[in-house]
Structures are given as C-alpha cells and as structure tokens.
Design a protein around this motif. Structure first.
Motif, PDB file in Angstrom:
ATOM      1  N   UNK A 105      13.536 -12.766  46.201  1.00  0.00           N
ATOM      2  CA  UNK A 105      14.271 -12.176  45.369  1.00  0.00           C
ATOM      3  C   UNK A 105      15.028 -13.992  44.601  1.00  0.00           C
ATOM      4  N   UNK A 106      14.841 -14.664  44.916  1.00  0.00           N
ATOM      5  CA  UNK A 106      15.365 -15.499  43.841  1.00  0.00           C
ATOM      6  C   UNK A 106      14.551 -15.903  42.813  1.00  0.00           C
ATOM      7  N   UNK A 107      12.248 -15.401  43.106  1.00  0.00           N
ATOM      8  CA  UNK A 107      12.212 -16.026  41.482  1.00  0.00           C
ATOM      9  C   UNK A 107      12.534 -14.557  40.705  1.00  0.00           C
ATOM     10  N   UNK A 108      12.802 -12.885  41.070  1.00  0.00           N
ATOM     11  CA  UNK A 108      13.502 -11.793  40.402  1.00  0.00           C
ATOM     12  C   UNK A 108      14.501 -12.173  39.897  1.00  0.00           C
ATOM     13  N   UNK A 109      15.511 -13.398  40.768  1.00  0.00           N
ATOM     14  CA  UNK A 109      17.152 -14.213  39.857  1.00  0.00           C
ATOM     15  C   UNK A 109      16.780 -14.934  38.730  1.00  0.00           C
ATOM     16  N   UNK A 110      15.662 -15.496  39.044  1.00  0.00           N
ATOM     17  CA  UNK A 110      15.814 -16.803  38.049  1.00  0.00           C
ATOM     18  C   UNK A 110      15.118 -15.866  36.499  1.00  0.00           C
ATOM     19  N   UNK A 111      14.069 -15.225  37.165  1.00  0.00           N
ATOM     20  CA  UNK A 111      13.163 -14.516  35.592  1.00  0.00           C
ATOM     21  C   UNK A 111      14.525 -13.849  34.804  1.00  0.00           C
ATOM     22  N   UNK A 112      15.730 -13.059  36.071  1.00  0.00           N
ATOM     23  CA  UNK A 112      16.196 -12.500  35.160  1.00  0.00           C
ATOM     24  C   UNK A 112      17.443 -12.967  34.514  1.00  0.00           C
ATOM     25  N   UNK A 113      17.606 -14.646  34.484  1.00  0.00           N
ATOM     26  CA  UNK A 113      18.708 -15.065  34.678  1.00  0.00           C
ATOM     27  C   UNK A 113      17.643 -15.607  33.132  1.00  0.00           C
ATOM     28  N   UNK A 114      16.327 -16.605  33.035  1.00  0.00           N
ATOM     29  CA  UNK A 114      16.071 -16.349  31.720  1.00  0.00           C
ATOM     30  C   UNK A 114      16.911 -16.268  29.964  1.00  0.00           C
ATOM     31  N   UNK A 115      16.640 -16.551  29.443  1.00  0.00           N
ATOM     32  CA  UNK A 115      17.533 -16.533  27.684  1.00  0.00           C
ATOM     33  C   UNK A 115      15.783 -15.731  27.681  1.00  0.00           C
ATOM     34  N   UNK A 116      14.896 -15.841  27.315  1.00  0.00           N
ATOM     35  CA  UNK A 116      14.339 -15.268  26.724  1.00  0.00           C
ATOM     36  C   UNK A 116      13.299 -13.024  27.209  1.00  0.00           C
ATOM     37  N   UNK A 117      14.294 -13.213  28.996  1.00  0.00           N
ATOM     38  CA  UNK A 117      13.477 -12.299  28.882  1.00  0.00           C
ATOM     39  C   UNK A 117      14.716 -11.448  29.091  1.00  0.00           C
ATOM     40  N   UNK A 118      16.101 -12.641  28.302  1.00  0.00           N
ATOM     41  CA  UNK A 118      17.788 -11.504  28.490  1.00  0.00           C
ATOM     42  C   UNK A 118      17.276 -10.771  27.348  1.00  0.00           C
ATOM     43  N   UNK A 119      17.066 -11.511  26.216  1.00  0.00           N
ATOM     44  CA  UNK A 119      16.445 -11.134  24.915  1.00  0.00           C
ATOM     45  C   UNK A 119      15.787  -9.674  24.662  1.00  0.00           C
ATOM     46  N   UNK A 120      14.777  -9.817  25.284  1.00  0.00           N
ATOM     47  CA  UNK A 120      13.864  -8.230  24.778  1.00  0.00           C
ATOM     48  C   UNK A 120      14.028  -7.657  26.038  1.00  0.00           C
ATOM     49  N   UNK A 121      15.164  -7.926  27.285  1.00  0.00           N
ATOM     50  CA  UNK A 121      15.452  -6.277  27.936  1.00  0.00           C
ATOM     51  C   UNK A 121      16.318  -6.316  26.815  1.00  0.00           C
ATOM     52  N   UNK A 122      16.590  -6.700  25.583  1.00  0.00           N
ATOM     53  CA  UNK A 122      18.670  -6.090  25.633  1.00  0.00           C
ATOM     54  C   UNK A 122      17.611  -5.440  23.594  1.00  0.00           C
ATOM     55  N   UNK A 123      16.677  -5.657  23.184  1.00  0.00           N
ATOM     56  CA  UNK A 123      15.587  -5.951  22.103  1.00  0.00           C
ATOM     57  C   UNK A 123      14.899  -3.520  22.611  1.00  0.00           C
ATOM     58  N   UNK A 124      14.848  -4.014  24.034  1.00  0.00           N
ATOM     59  CA  UNK A 124      14.116  -2.753  24.295  1.00  0.00           C
ATOM     60  C   UNK A 124      15.493  -1.667  24.539  1.00  0.00           C
TER      61      UNK A 124
END
Length: 51
Positions: A10-29
């Motif tokens: 859970x903490x790993x998933x939360x840290x990944x979700x907070x990553x700026x590159x991941x957020x940018x990728x999800x926003x683009x998709x």
C-alpha cells in the motif's frame, strides 16, 4: 497475505501515485481517452439492433 506485506504494498502504491512522472502519464492517457470518446456512452444502438 501477511498484514506487514499488505502495508508495504500500500505504501509503495501510494508513493508511485505521488510520483510526478506517473501523474503526468496518467493525465496524458486520460486526456487522450476523452478526446477519442472512450468515456462517453455509445450514441448508436447497434448492439440492440443485432438481437
């Protein structure tokens, strides 16, 4: 599954979700899916006419 493992995942998933590159990728998709109309209900009823 042990509780400790569940908490670590859970903490790993939360840290990944907070990553700026991941957020940018999800926003683009999400923007691409909206542009292609994937979030809108179907406008034609082809599935009803094929019964």
């Amino acid at each position: 599954m042990k509780v400790n493992t569940f908490i670590k995942l859970g903490s790993l998933a939360f840290n990944v979700a907070r990553d700026e590159k991941v957020r940018e990728l999800v926003k683009m998709a999400h923007t691409g899916a909206k542009r292609r109309g994937l979030f809108q209900p179907p406008t034609n009823n082809w599935y009803r006419s094929n019964r």
